[in-house]
Design a protein around this motif. Sequence first.
Motif, PDB file in Angstrom:
ATOM      1  N   PRO A 189       0.799  -1.228   0.000  1.00  0.00           N
ATOM      2  CA  PRO A 189       0.000   0.000   0.000  1.00  0.00           C
ATOM      3  C   PRO A 189       0.830   1.275   0.000  1.00  0.00           C
ATOM      4  CG  PRO A 189      -0.161  -1.131   2.124  1.00  0.00           C
ATOM      5  CD  PRO A 189       0.537  -2.056   1.188  1.00  0.00           C
ATOM      6  N   SER A 234      -2.027  -5.631   3.193  1.00  0.00           N
ATOM      7  CA  SER A 234      -2.713  -4.471   2.625  1.00  0.00           C
ATOM      8  C   SER A 234      -2.916  -3.349   3.638  1.00  0.00           C
ATOM      9  CB  SER A 234      -4.107  -4.881   2.100  1.00  0.00           C
ATOM     10  OG  SER A 234      -3.994  -5.947   1.187  1.00  0.00           O
ATOM     11  N   ARG A 270      -8.519  -1.360  -2.749  1.00  0.00           N
ATOM     12  CA  ARG A 270      -7.844  -2.201  -3.730  1.00  0.00           C
ATOM     13  C   ARG A 270      -7.593  -1.447  -5.028  1.00  0.00           C
ATOM     14  NH1 ARG A 270      -5.901  -6.873  -1.356  1.00  0.00           N
ATOM     15  NH2 ARG A 270      -5.572  -8.441  -2.936  1.00  0.00           N
ATOM     16  N   MET A 280       0.282  -5.411  -6.723  1.00  0.00           N
ATOM     17  CA  MET A 280      -0.745  -6.415  -6.461  1.00  0.00           C
ATOM     18  C   MET A 280      -0.429  -7.712  -7.203  1.00  0.00           C
ATOM     19  SD  MET A 280      -2.563  -4.739  -4.432  1.00  0.00           S
ATOM     20  CE  MET A 280      -3.532  -6.182  -4.143  1.00  0.00           C
TER      21      MET A 280
END
Lengths: 553, 553
Positions: A164, A194, B486, B494
């Motif tokens: 993140p 995350s 997200r 990711m």
Amino acid sequence: MAKVIDFQTDPSKYRHWRVEYDGPVANLYMDVDENGGLFDGYQLKLNSYDLGVDIELSDVVQRMRFEHPEVKVVVMRSGKDNVFCAGANIRMLGGAEHSHKVNFCKFTNETRNTYEAAEADSGQKYIAAVKGACAGGGYELALACNYIMLTNDSASSVALPEVPLLAVLPGTGGLTRVTDKRKVRRDLADVFCSVEEGVKGQRAVDWRLVDEIVPNSKFDEVVAERAREFASASGKADVEKGIELTPLSRSFAEDGSVSYSLVEVAIDRAGKCATITLKGPDCDVPADTDALVAQGAQGYMLRLARELDDAILHLRLNERDIGLVVFQTQGDPEAVLAQETLLLESRDHWLANEILMFWKRVLKRVDMTSRSLVALVEHGSCYAGVLAELLWAVDRSYMMLEEFEGDNRHMATVTLSDANFGLFPMSNGLSRLETRFLGAPEQVEALKDHVGEALEAEEAEKLGLVTYAYDDIDWEDEVRLFLEERASFSPDAMTGMEANLRFAGPETMETRIFGRLTAWQNWIFNRPNAVGPNGALQRYGTGQRGEYNMERV
Amino acid sequence: MAKVIDFQTDPSKYRHWRVEYDGPVANLYMDVDENGGLFDGYQLKLNSYDLGVDIELSDVVQRMRFEHPEVKVVVMRSGKDNVFCAGANIRMLGGAEHSHKVNFCKFTNETRNTYEAAEADSGQKYIAAVKGACAGGGYELALACNYIMLTNDSASSVALPEVPLLAVLPGTGGLTRVTDKRKVRRDLADVFCSVEEGVKGQRAVDWRLVDEIVPNSKFDEVVAERAREFASASGKADVEKGIELTPLSRSFAEDGSVSYSLVEVAIDRAGKCATITLKGPDCDVPADTDALVAQGAQGYMLRLARELDDAILHLRLNERDIGLVVFQTQGDPEAVLAQETLLLESRDHWLANEILMFWKRVLKRVDMTSRSLVALVEHGSCYAGVLAELLWAVDRSYMMLEEFEGDNRHMATVTLSDANFGLFPMSNGLSRLETRFLGAPEQVEALKDHVGEALEAEEAEKLGLVTYAYDDIDWEDEVRLFLEERASFSPDAMTGMEANLRFAGPETMETRIFGRLTAWQNWIFNRPNAVGPNGALQRYGTGQRGEYNMERV
């Protein structure tokens, strides 16, 4: 960052770590000097680290094994009040070239692997005693310890905020150890990786991120208690006194060549090639383990291992245009075998074990080196037992066949010993011979019948121990052609090819870290979303988030 | 390359492949139409391929299983005289975006894995009959066959010339299959991957690169003989007639949404999110396997599998800005279980087996999709057995807890069945539940006691089957926050994170291809030495070699 990086240090020079010894327990404090960065342009705030900090840690871990064999438990902790470790320094990463980032991660990974394996190899168990924030590379430091204790207060947590916050991966084993060592449930791992702020308290235990939480008021007490418990339960033999790892004898020449006592590194800058020559024994075999201890760091195998290790690290970081490393040996193969015999026969002695386990690590360092590796088996060489292992660490090998005109050195031979059959596993868990003959395991068995024989080229080639054997007529041309060809290939393609060809067979956490995780990290370290002018690494600390191209590939 | 790529085809549309059926043997000819490229700007000379050629191959392999269950041996051969296959088309690769290259390689890898596994899954064995040059991706086509025959003449060879010629890797499994399937000795693999012209004749057998060489004059005869032999030795049951894979019912809306009969794909372009809704059964359970055959492609599970497979491929290639895929199901869980029960109880019937093995492949396709995956378990859903498997394929899951105001659908439940305990292994060889509970294998055992129970949210969460359970008050916010979060992360980070977190536990050749090899290839596909204006891919065919920055990283 063209500064020459020196991997040699000793406690008198440490700026970032200190150790307090307490019998079988050592308390290892990370207390990073924020003005002690290896390069200019960043401060190492909040116990963040750069390569210089890790070079000290690597030295600590190595000296713990040789200089402090009495230690059974090492407690890694912070010397600062409110932070365990904030991870790799972001400004350093943001400013570093791609190649530095990659090599930095590789070295830190090797150091993590080393103290993680210290328990299995030498009975030294590492505990992480985490108080305060423990984020990113900080948690990766803890993950490589085999027991993690966390203070149960509102300020202490473990976190992997790379994705993140920085758009890169926890690339020092973090993702792999979360799934494969800690065995965190995959969806919880997804959540954990995350959330910038990480996880604390009971949830950290429930999610398997730490082994134990301890009330803040009792933290030091319980940590000390746990360390004593582990020390009592340790199977490590009691050893009163270690040996000193004295400074290496090393000198650099104008042209970049390096001379140690047993290792010579010759640089051919035009050919993009370094030749590392390992010399056979220059001293007598110690009569027994007492004599081995008395020789200390001056003993043949230990000195050779330390010098080769330093040479490899030097080439990796400081000679990045050198794409090819040629190994040579010169000396008496019988003398090499005599040296190793004492070690093999004394494996239950702490120092013999440490020397052999160190040689295992050095060979792994060779395996993991992103350079084309070749061994030349010339007349006068001493590829026997421990040194023969290099023949199967390299990508290919060339051996002199029959007599060469005007060359009166002894005939080139390869001699197998018991050391070649499992003592030095690669990171895939197999011996180099097992890996080599994955398609013909019976060949490994057949080779055992040849232990102790000085095999000349024709037979060594027939047995599959070397790639090519050439006589006086072809040798020079063939070797030259190979070197020239290799120097003409794209270094990136070579790196990728070698990373895939070298580790056939089973995978382990270690191969996974260096294979899968590292490769993805390298990819991301090339992507504008991370390293571009508006990428997350560059923007970190500016208050602006990275600007991303949202296309998935 | 913004053209929409369609993964649906059928033999009437093939331009590059043809099949001649001869009882239990099928001869599969690669005969690429050089003017039939998927995009403009290149010709598919020398049987080189692009994604369009591979889409046809994938279709052939799929139809072979369902439409031609009588086939026990498939002989892959060239329809051209002097070349087997020259590999992936270089001009296509040179002109393609990074994301297309990566997705192209992923799809071709999946296709290779599919026909490689056809022998183990369905008793269909693929033989490569190689005549003429077989280079790069051409040899990778052959490597995925389980038996390789090579003409013994001066023009026929196998080669992986990517590294010397193109500065990229043989990334469609080539390096991995050389080391791990063919078990080629590592130094010989190094030589093999460095010589543009490849290896031919007896040396190709000696180095384990092919299984057999055959004199050119007897080639067709010996290939036919070998095919008959393998067919006789096959354990595959005799089946007279297959079923037809009729065209999918599919329509695209203006906004990019896609409707199939059982699958809906809703696109939220602003949220960078696609929602895939799978419907429960819309038809009765066939009474027996005869009825299953009579239903053919209209049967529930097969139709669902085909539609989901197509939807995933469509999103991967044609909707690259959609970073997140949300799975939903709606329907009667009992009806899902009734459909799967017939299949599970009839596993020794060829069609039941094919449908289950296809569902296994579709789930693997989901696992390998570089998008964030989340499952929502809403009221009215049907996550039972085969469909529940999706809950552990995704990165995390959210489940509705207790009643929601105004929602009169049946309560959200998760129902385990026998199908969840090993029938659908991931590419790591473990079931999704085993992978999920790697740290607590006893939990998998404990779950077996709950087979058949409709577990509501509180219990499903307690048993670790879903990540979060939220009630009416929190649901909307929590789901929205997750989706927004997200969508704010770097898609590259990711991709790297998910590739590392999804496959804990053992590695297989398959995970290695998608993990290690693919990651290195992706890295190289980002490096100027390969793809820069003076890189090898761009310069290929100009007579100039690539110009390389020689720094090693």
